[in-house]
Scaffold this active site. Structure first.
Site, PDB file in Angstrom:
ATOM      1  CD  GLU A 219     -58.044 123.835 -72.014  1.00 12.43           C
ATOM      2  OE1 GLU A 219     -57.628 123.130 -71.456  1.00 12.43           O
ATOM      3  OE2 GLU A 219     -58.674 124.361 -73.378  1.00 12.43           O
ATOM      4  CB  CYS A 253     -55.055 119.167 -65.170  1.00 13.19           C
ATOM      5  SG  CYS A 253     -54.391 120.120 -65.462  1.00 13.19           S
TER       6      CYS A 253
HETATM    7  P1  NAD Z   1     -64.002 121.669 -59.971  1.00  9.09           P
HETATM    8  O1  NAD Z   1     -64.733 121.010 -61.274  1.00  9.09           O
HETATM    9  O2  NAD Z   1     -64.291 121.393 -58.620  1.00  9.09           O
HETATM   10  O3  NAD Z   1     -64.630 123.366 -59.607  1.00  9.09           O
HETATM   11  C1  NAD Z   1     -64.207 124.869 -60.587  1.00  9.09           C
HETATM   12  C2  NAD Z   1     -65.156 125.712 -60.788  1.00  9.09           C
HETATM   13  O4  NAD Z   1     -65.756 125.308 -61.214  1.00  9.09           O
HETATM   14  C3  NAD Z   1     -64.825 126.608 -59.657  1.00  9.09           C
HETATM   15  O5  NAD Z   1     -64.415 127.845 -59.672  1.00  9.09           O
HETATM   16  C4  NAD Z   1     -65.618 125.519 -58.578  1.00  9.09           C
HETATM   17  O6  NAD Z   1     -66.784 127.386 -58.214  1.00  9.09           O
HETATM   18  C5  NAD Z   1     -66.933 126.292 -60.105  1.00  9.09           C
HETATM   19  N1  NAD Z   1     -68.374 125.262 -59.941  1.00  9.09           N
HETATM   20  C6  NAD Z   1     -68.370 124.325 -59.107  1.00  9.09           C
HETATM   21  N2  NAD Z   1     -69.981 123.936 -59.339  1.00  9.09           N
HETATM   22  C7  NAD Z   1     -69.870 124.495 -60.507  1.00  9.09           C
HETATM   23  C8  NAD Z   1     -71.362 124.446 -60.942  1.00  9.09           C
HETATM   24  N3  NAD Z   1     -72.708 124.288 -60.774  1.00  9.09           N
HETATM   25  N4  NAD Z   1     -71.334 125.015 -62.475  1.00  9.09           N
HETATM   26  C9  NAD Z   1     -69.989 126.059 -63.070  1.00  9.09           C
HETATM   27  N5  NAD Z   1     -69.296 126.020 -61.874  1.00  9.09           N
HETATM   28  C10 NAD Z   1     -69.032 125.378 -60.880  1.00  9.09           C
HETATM   29  O7  NAD Z   1     -62.767 121.440 -60.288  1.00  9.09           O
HETATM   30  P2  NAD Z   1     -61.497 121.990 -59.065  1.00  9.09           P
HETATM   31  O8  NAD Z   1     -61.579 121.362 -58.122  1.00  9.09           O
HETATM   32  O9  NAD Z   1     -61.193 123.549 -59.140  1.00  9.09           O
HETATM   33  O10 NAD Z   1     -60.279 121.324 -60.132  1.00  9.09           O
HETATM   34  C11 NAD Z   1     -59.789 120.436 -60.385  1.00  9.09           C
HETATM   35  C12 NAD Z   1     -60.053 119.780 -61.071  1.00  9.09           C
HETATM   36  O11 NAD Z   1     -59.755 120.658 -62.424  1.00  9.09           O
HETATM   37  C13 NAD Z   1     -59.558 118.178 -61.081  1.00  9.09           C
HETATM   38  O12 NAD Z   1     -59.504 117.253 -62.342  1.00  9.09           O
HETATM   39  C14 NAD Z   1     -58.571 118.832 -62.879  1.00  9.09           C
HETATM   40  O13 NAD Z   1     -57.780 117.798 -63.596  1.00  9.09           O
HETATM   41  C15 NAD Z   1     -59.228 119.777 -63.756  1.00  9.09           C
HETATM   42  N6  NAD Z   1     -57.723 120.523 -64.129  1.00  9.09           N
HETATM   43  C16 NAD Z   1     -57.691 120.660 -65.093  1.00  9.09           C
HETATM   44  C17 NAD Z   1     -57.396 121.901 -65.857  1.00  9.09           C
HETATM   45  C18 NAD Z   1     -57.038 122.583 -67.479  1.00  9.09           C
HETATM   46  O14 NAD Z   1     -56.281 122.735 -67.905  1.00  9.09           O
HETATM   47  N7  NAD Z   1     -57.297 120.590 -68.782  1.00  9.09           N
HETATM   48  C19 NAD Z   1     -56.124 122.673 -64.627  1.00  9.09           C
HETATM   49  C20 NAD Z   1     -56.670 122.314 -63.531  1.00  9.09           C
HETATM   50  C21 NAD Z   1     -57.644 121.524 -63.584  1.00  9.09           C
END
Ligand code: NAD
Length: 491
Positions: A219, A253
């Site tokens: 997502e 998002c």
């Molecule tokens: P992010 O990708 O930086 O982090 C999300 C999660 O991933 C965190 O819990 C983090 O600890 C984890 N993470 C970080 N590095 C990782 C790795 N190497 N392997 C596995 N997990 C890892 O995202 P963010 O800044 O927390 O969120 C913002 C982004 O999320 C935006 O792009 C937004 O559009 C998207 N988003 C999408 C949805 C949806 O439902 N499609 C909902 C909310 C946010």
């Protein structure tokens, strides 16, 4: 299951191993057991909602308690309610027709728990983006390890405390910590991973899952366009776009990322949007209903995008009705707040048009024909959402058929996510797979195709030595296909 003692989180890995064993040795939870867990989850969220609202606000700096209620607590509770009501019909084996050749056998699909699933959630809606996937995974009968975001530590600690206590750590274990923990977890042989977050990290999760062939639901994010047709009620459209964009200060998002507006109406649109924003937020800095940007790093990124756009000739209309900021300023670093801004005269070279904005800045791009606006969207990565404002049904269908996005809302923004019976997910760089409602149950279930042989059957007649009877049966089977009609067995 063998443990790798070099893992940086032996406790979690041991819990994963225990869950894995339990998922292979104990019978799947009954409907009554799953319902009881979902009711517990509902009760936990309902009874701790005030605590969560306060924790999320503290994590952000400012986050409206009302927005936590509207966008986190209510959707979580209502989706769980919907799930409990539908669970019996979702779990029931599904009948499928049997071809004539296989009469008197029966076909069924059995929905089985996948086993142990990993849910990785982001910071922007830290409660609902953890709880809704968790509810779907439990409804499908899975045990869960949840890794919430390190950027909202108070909320993550509360999730650990209340979920493990309320549901049992053998049902859901919350692994708090940073990206290293998330990366380590995604390399474990889970039966499914649901990741919500950025496109870049989504690709890392998929790569980490690949050696185990763990299926992933991603997502992700991206730039979700809004197209306003000249026939639309401009004030209403601008107000609805502002409401969607400015919720959580744009850190959503599916927030409208930019707006495509008929060239002759851009000035009127900017005026209507800024006026709606000023009505929603009579103050921006000293207003507990207007969110801060979650971290220093995210604030600096947005301030930098804005600065770069303005330095390269973009015009900024800043909404600061109470004049809390110095003239022409949109940012307040000590509160990490950014006032609503509309940018016009933007160019594609600017960073603001190259990355997901995820903040309260709306670029407005003029267009001359609707097909030009559609082509603009189609020339870019497929977005998570698309919004279109128009009164003409045929044109609305034309736009929907000729653009591809994860989801869409017509004549409003973001509301498709609130529909409990619609799947939610992206396409291509905005994600793969979906959840919410029945699709959530299906995502975390294995659909086992099962054929029950009948007591009487024609298939026993199909056996060596192959002779005239075999040829006659094959002729019959071929005659059921358009291409095989009239042919005689192998000849
Ligand atoms: P992010 O990708 O930086 O982090 C999300 C999660 O991933 C965190 O819990 C983090 O600890 C984890 N993470 C970080 N590095 C990782 C790795 N190497 N392997 C596995 N997990 C890892 O995202 P963010 O800044 O927390 O969120 C913002 C982004 O999320 C935006 O792009 C937004 O559009 C998207 N988003 C999408 C949805 C949806 O439902 N499609 C909902 C909310 C946010």
């Amino acid at each position: 299951m063998a443990l790798d003692t070099d893992m940086p989180f032996p406790d979690i890995e041991r819990r994963f191993a225990d869950m894995h064993t339990a998922s292979r040795t104990s019978p799947p939870w009954t409907k009554a057991e799953r319902t009881a867990l979902l009711r517990k989850l509902q009760a936990v969220i309902a009874s701790t909602r005030g605590e969560f609202a306060a924790a999320i606000s503290a994590d952000f700096g400012t986050r409206a308690h009302e927005e936590t209620l509207l966008a986190e607590v209510v959707p979580s509770l209502t989706l769980i309610e919907h799930t409990v009501k539908k669970l019996g019909s979702w779990m029931a084996p599904e009948r499928r027709p049997t071809a004539l050749t296989f009469w008197f056998g029966r076909n069924r699909i059995h929905y089985q728990p996948k086993g142990v699933v990993l849910i990785i959630s982001p910071w922007n809606y830290p409660l609902q983006l953890a709880v809704i996937p968790l509810a779907a995974a439990i409804a499908a009968g899975n045990r869960v390890i949840l890794k919430p975001s390190e950027l909202t530590p108070r909320t993550s600690a509360l999730l650990k405390q209340h979920l493990e206590l309320g549901l049992g750590a053998d049902v859901v274990t919350v692994a708090t910590g940073g990206a290293d923990i998330a990366a380590g977890l995604s390399a474990l042989p889970f039966d499914h991973i649901l990741f919500t977050g950025s496109t870049a990290v989504g690709a890392k999760v998929m790569a980490a899952a690949a050696p185990n062939l763990t299926p992933v639901t991603l997502e992700l994010g991206g730039k979700s366009p809004t197209i306003v047709h000249e026939a639309a009620d401009l004030e209403q459209a601008a107000g609805r776009i502002a409401r969607g964009k400015l919720m959580n200060a744009g850190q959503t998002c599916i927030a409208p990322d930019y707006a495509l507006v008929p060239r002759a109406r851009t000035k009127d649109f900017v005026a209507a949007y800024t006026s709606a924003a000023a009505t929603f937020y009579p103050r921006v800095i000293d207003n507990p209903q207007y969110s801060s940007i979650v971290s220093e790093r995210h604030f600096e990124r947005l301030a930098g995008l804005l600065r770069e756009a303005r330095n390269h000739g973009a015009r900024a209309d800043i909404v600061d009705p109470a004049r809390e900021l110095p003239s022409m300023e949109a940012t307040s670093s000590n509160t990490r707040k950014i006032a609503p801004v509309v940018l016009t005269d933007v160019t594609e070279a600017m960073g603001i048009m190259q990355e997901e904005i995820f903040g309260p800045i709306l670029p407005v791009l003029p267009y001359d024909t609707l097909d030009e606006a559609i082509a603009y969207v189609n020339a870019r990565p497929r977005p998570l959402a698309l919004y279109y404002f128009d009164t003409d049904r045929a044109r609305i269908e034309h736009v929907l058929q000729n653009t591809t996005s994860g989801g869409a809302t017509i004549n409003d923004t973001m509301l498709h996510i609130a529909q409990e019976d619609l799947p939610f997910g992206g396409i291509g760089p905005s994600g793969m797979g979906a959840y919410h409602g029945r699709e959530g149950f299906l995502t975390f279930s294995h659909a086992k195709a099962t054929f029950y042989q009948g007591r009487l059957t024609l298939t026993d007649l199909v056996r060596p030595p192959y002779g005239a009877r075999f040829q006659a049966i094959m002729k019959g089977a071929l005659s059921r296909t358009a291409a095989g009609r009239g042919s005689r067995g192998l000849s």
